[in-house]
Scaffold this motif. Structure first.
Motif, PDB file in Angstrom:
ATOM      1  N   GLY A 145       0.861  -1.186   0.000  1.00 23.83           N
ATOM      2  CA  GLY A 145       0.000   0.000   0.000  1.00 23.83           C
ATOM      3  C   GLY A 145       0.893   1.230   0.000  1.00 23.83           C
ATOM      4  N   SER A 146       0.358   2.379  -0.461  1.00 22.89           N
ATOM      5  CA  SER A 146       1.221   3.569  -0.378  1.00 22.89           C
ATOM      6  C   SER A 146       1.446   3.960   1.082  1.00 22.89           C
ATOM      7  CB  SER A 146       0.747   4.734  -1.233  1.00 22.89           C
ATOM      8  OG  SER A 146      -0.616   4.832  -1.252  1.00 22.89           O
ATOM      9  N   ASP A 147       0.590   3.492   1.983  1.00 19.79           N
ATOM     10  CA  ASP A 147       0.826   3.702   3.422  1.00 19.79           C
ATOM     11  C   ASP A 147       2.234   3.259   3.810  1.00 19.79           C
ATOM     12  OD1 ASP A 147      -1.681   4.672   3.945  1.00 19.79           O
ATOM     13  OD2 ASP A 147      -2.460   2.838   4.845  1.00 19.79           O
ATOM     14  N   ILE A 201       4.838   5.697   2.592  1.00 16.65           N
ATOM     15  CA  ILE A 201       4.855   6.933   3.395  1.00 16.65           C
ATOM     16  C   ILE A 201       5.750   6.699   4.620  1.00 16.65           C
ATOM     17  CG2 ILE A 201       3.432   8.439   4.875  1.00 16.65           C
ATOM     18  CD1 ILE A 201       1.089   7.849   2.837  1.00 16.65           C
ATOM     19  N   PHE A 231      -4.056  13.893   4.607  1.00 15.02           N
ATOM     20  CA  PHE A 231      -4.125  12.481   4.959  1.00 15.02           C
ATOM     21  C   PHE A 231      -3.364  12.220   6.259  1.00 15.02           C
ATOM     22  CE2 PHE A 231      -2.666   8.018   3.665  1.00 15.02           C
ATOM     23  CZ  PHE A 231      -3.857   7.442   4.024  1.00 15.02           C
ATOM     24  N   TYR A 236       0.440  10.769   7.161  1.00 13.24           N
ATOM     25  CA  TYR A 236       1.686  11.548   7.123  1.00 13.24           C
ATOM     26  C   TYR A 236       2.171  11.880   8.538  1.00 13.24           C
ATOM     27  CZ  TYR A 236       0.087  12.407   2.304  1.00 13.24           C
ATOM     28  OH  TYR A 236      -0.371  12.272   1.018  1.00 13.24           O
ATOM     29  N   ALA A 250      -0.171  15.798  -0.786  1.00 16.19           N
ATOM     30  CA  ALA A 250      -1.112  14.892  -1.450  1.00 16.19           C
ATOM     31  C   ALA A 250      -1.690  15.645  -2.640  1.00 16.19           C
ATOM     32  CB  ALA A 250      -2.223  14.492  -0.488  1.00 16.19           C
ATOM     33  N   ASN A 290      -6.372  14.575  -0.086  1.00 18.08           N
ATOM     34  CA  ASN A 290      -7.412  13.911   0.693  1.00 18.08           C
ATOM     35  C   ASN A 290      -7.422  14.603   2.065  1.00 18.08           C
ATOM     36  OD1 ASN A 290      -9.031  12.196   2.138  1.00 18.08           O
ATOM     37  ND2 ASN A 290      -7.623  10.453   2.100  1.00 18.08           N
ATOM     38  N   ASP A 311       2.152  12.791  -3.351  1.00 23.82           N
ATOM     39  CA  ASP A 311       1.356  11.570  -3.245  1.00 23.82           C
ATOM     40  C   ASP A 311       0.233  11.617  -4.285  1.00 23.82           C
ATOM     41  OD1 ASP A 311      -0.368   9.543  -2.496  1.00 23.82           O
ATOM     42  OD2 ASP A 311      -0.296  10.007  -0.355  1.00 23.82           O
ATOM     43  N   CYS A 365      -2.036   9.358  -5.194  1.00 25.14           N
ATOM     44  CA  CYS A 365      -2.890   8.190  -4.925  1.00 25.14           C
ATOM     45  C   CYS A 365      -4.075   8.103  -5.905  1.00 25.14           C
ATOM     46  CB  CYS A 365      -3.402   8.343  -3.496  1.00 25.14           C
ATOM     47  SG  CYS A 365      -4.276   6.961  -2.841  1.00 25.14           S
ATOM     48  N   TYR A 366      -4.527   9.272  -6.381  1.00 28.25           N
ATOM     49  CA  TYR A 366      -5.738   9.329  -7.229  1.00 28.25           C
ATOM     50  C   TYR A 366      -5.383   9.649  -8.683  1.00 28.25           C
ATOM     51  CZ  TYR A 366      -7.651   9.393  -2.578  1.00 28.25           C
ATOM     52  OH  TYR A 366      -7.941   9.040  -1.281  1.00 28.25           O
ATOM     53  N   SER A 389      -0.956   4.421  -5.970  1.00 30.56           N
ATOM     54  CA  SER A 389      -1.653   3.337  -5.269  1.00 30.56           C
ATOM     55  C   SER A 389      -2.511   2.510  -6.231  1.00 30.56           C
ATOM     56  CB  SER A 389      -2.565   3.951  -4.206  1.00 30.56           C
ATOM     57  OG  SER A 389      -3.322   2.959  -3.590  1.00 30.56           O
ATOM     58  N   SER A 402      -5.085   1.059  -4.733  1.00 30.01           N
ATOM     59  CA  SER A 402      -6.276   0.911  -3.886  1.00 30.01           C
ATOM     60  C   SER A 402      -7.523   1.561  -4.465  1.00 30.01           C
ATOM     61  CB  SER A 402      -6.018   1.536  -2.517  1.00 30.01           C
ATOM     62  OG  SER A 402      -5.019   0.839  -1.839  1.00 30.01           O
ATOM     63  N   LYS A 403      -7.354   2.679  -5.157  1.00 31.55           N
ATOM     64  CA  LYS A 403      -8.523   3.481  -5.535  1.00 31.55           C
ATOM     65  C   LYS A 403      -8.990   3.132  -6.949  1.00 31.55           C
ATOM     66  CE  LYS A 403      -7.794   5.480  -1.606  1.00 31.55           C
ATOM     67  NZ  LYS A 403      -8.655   5.375  -0.458  1.00 31.55           N
ATOM     68  N   ARG A 455      -3.661  -4.479  -0.581  1.00 30.04           N
ATOM     69  CA  ARG A 455      -2.606  -3.574  -0.115  1.00 30.04           C
ATOM     70  C   ARG A 455      -1.426  -3.537  -1.062  1.00 30.04           C
ATOM     71  NH1 ARG A 455      -4.130  -0.520   1.212  1.00 30.04           N
ATOM     72  NH2 ARG A 455      -2.713   0.345   2.737  1.00 30.04           N
ATOM     73  N   ILE A 456      -1.478  -2.670  -2.033  1.00 30.40           N
ATOM     74  CA  ILE A 456      -0.307  -2.501  -2.899  1.00 30.40           C
ATOM     75  C   ILE A 456      -0.228  -1.084  -3.476  1.00 30.40           C
ATOM     76  CG2 ILE A 456      -1.448  -3.584  -4.925  1.00 30.40           C
ATOM     77  CD1 ILE A 456       1.601  -4.756  -5.295  1.00 30.40           C
TER      78      ILE A 456
HETATM   79  C1  LIG Z   1      -3.613  10.721  -0.303  1.00 31.01           C
HETATM   80  C2  LIG Z   1      -3.565   9.281   0.073  1.00 31.01           C
HETATM   81  N1  LIG Z   1      -2.385   8.667   0.108  1.00 31.01           N
HETATM   82  C3  LIG Z   1      -2.288   7.365   0.426  1.00 31.01           C
HETATM   83  C4  LIG Z   1      -3.402   6.621   0.773  1.00 31.01           C
HETATM   84  C5  LIG Z   1      -3.227   5.190   1.171  1.00 31.01           C
HETATM   85  O1  LIG Z   1      -3.328   4.367   0.068  1.00 31.01           O
HETATM   86  P1  LIG Z   1      -2.997   2.823   0.133  1.00 31.01           P
HETATM   87  O2  LIG Z   1      -4.294   2.114   0.243  1.00 31.01           O
HETATM   88  O3  LIG Z   1      -2.258   2.541  -1.139  1.00 31.01           O
HETATM   89  O4  LIG Z   1      -2.122   2.574   1.342  1.00 31.01           O
HETATM   90  C6  LIG Z   1      -4.653   7.226   0.765  1.00 31.01           C
HETATM   91  C7  LIG Z   1      -5.849   6.478   1.160  1.00 31.01           C
HETATM   92  O5  LIG Z   1      -6.920   6.941   1.342  1.00 31.01           O
HETATM   93  C8  LIG Z   1      -4.733   8.600   0.403  1.00 31.01           C
HETATM   94  O6  LIG Z   1      -5.903   9.246   0.374  1.00 31.01           O
END
Ligand SMILES: Cc1ncc(COP(=O)(O)O)c(C=O)c1O
Length: 356
Positions: free
Chosen positions: A80-82, A85, A106, A109, A150, A154, A179, A181-182, A205, A207-208, A216-217
């Motif tokens: 996950g990008s988590d 981070i 988010f 961070y 971000a 978010n 970041d 992510c979107y 990410s 995820s979205k 989780r990737i």
């Molecule tokens: C801006 C941002 N970065 C990272 C993430 C985390 O993404 P991931 O599910 O890849 O860990 C999110 C999840 O909501 C997000 O909004």
């Protein structure tokens, strides 16, 4: 025994109990299942999970190089990008040093910063949630080692311009994480700048847009030298085998992704207009969620969110979160049916408040 900075973290809670029929709009997920190719790839790989996954992400790194236009050595795959981070904080920041975080944004961070005993420094965004570079640069100190941006942001859904990001990159010596992510929803990126600015790390990410939140990737794109340091700091096997094959299969079916995102963008505009009609203020969004202000109705968002959850409709309360007052929530854009349920729930809840 426990480190003081760990004692200061908030406990995690499982959250409200959700029924099978719950409308889940609180986590910013895609409401559609992944591509059938993903499900097939996971089923096939399941028979081999007695073996460890490939170190450095194996074939996925090459598939991502093709997809992003970067070299495979510039890509770091994470849980996950988590995880990326957290890895960025480990690579650049030490106990007592500072991480600049424009808020609202988010929470991971500042959570990742606090985990290692470093200090998040919040920088307020403008009233329209844009970034004021001057204010940001004023907060830089000799202890600042990392900045998180971000883009889109978010929970606010807005984007900062490429020019703004370049201005920041040019004027700081520390690392800057952008970041994305979107990315697939907003189509705006600074990946092409990773060679020019050696302090830039872009996060993405699955995820979205790809609908793979459950496996989780995510991945980072940066220059080769930094990518190498990220891998040195990472666990040997951070990403499980099923996630690796799922991501690779998802990249092979971009038509499926684009069809889903087209539906989400259409629904986003409809939902936004309907929310405005019931007296809520909705911010323009480049993501698959909407950021909503409840102030005009005079109802704190925590109250509305509670009234919705009593109806098994879940959105995320942002009232009183860093950089915000008591009147904000975020809702994912769901299917047409889910969005209708949200609107109906909100109308009922608002009517209840006007009777009180
Ligand atoms: C801006 C941002 N970065 C990272 C993430 C985390 O993404 P991931 O599910 O890849 O860990 C999110 C999840 O909501 C997000 O909004």
């Amino acid at each position: 025994m426990v480190n003081e900075h760990i004692k200061n973290l908030s406990p995690k809670s499982a959250g409200a109990v959700k029924s099978e029929k719950a409308i889940r709009l609180d986590k910013g997920e895609l409401p559609f299942p992944p591509s059938p190719r993903v499900i097939k790839a996971i089923s096939e790989a399941a028979a081999t999970i007695n073996r460890y996954p490939e170190i450095l992400g194996g074939c996925l790194r090459e598939a991502l190089a093709k997809y992003t236009g970067a070299k495979k050595e510039q890509i770091v795959i994470g849980n996950g990008s988590d995880e990326l981070i957290e890895l960025a904080v480990k690579v650049f920041v030490k106990l007592g040093e500072e991480v600049l975080i424009p808020v609202p944004t988010f929470f991971v961070y500042w959570h990742s910063t606090q985990i290692i005993g470093a200090n998040p420094v919040f920088v307020n965004r403008n009233p329209d949630f844009g970034l004021d570079v001057k204010i940001l640069l004023n907060k830089i100190s000799p202890r600042t080692k990392l900045i998180f941006i971000a883009n889109p942001n978010n929970p606010t859904g807005n984007i900062v311009s490429r020019e703004t990001i370049i201005e920041i990159l040019k004027n700081v010596e520390c690392a800057v994480v952008v970041d994305e992510c979107y990315y697939e929803i907003c189509q705006s990126t600074v990946v092409d700048l990773i060679e020019k600015y050696q302090n830039l790390i872009v996060l993405r990410s699955f995820s979205k847009s790809f609908g793979l939140a459950g496996v989780r990737i995510g991945y980072a794109i940066t220059n080769e030298a930094l990518a190498d340091y990220f891998y040195r700091a990472a666990q040997l096997f951070p990403v499980n085998k099923l996630a690796l094959v799922a991501a690779e299969a998802a990249l092979s079916d971009l038509e499926y992704v684009n069809d889903n995102l087209k539906k989400i963008c259409q629904e986003r505009e409809i939902l936004s207009q309907e929310l405005e009609k019931i007296g809520l203020q909705v911010y323009p969004s480049k993501t698959n969620f909407l950021f909503v202000r409840t102030k005009k109705l005079g109802i704190p968002s925590s109250e509305l969110v509670k009234a919705l959850s009593a109806r098994q409709i879940f959105v995320a309360d942002f009232g009183l979160k860093p950089g915000l007052d008591a009147y904000y929530f975020r809702t994912a854009v769901g299917t047409a049916t889910e969005n209708q349920a949200l609107l109906a729930g909100l109308k009922e809840a608002i009517a209840e408040f006007s009777i009180k």
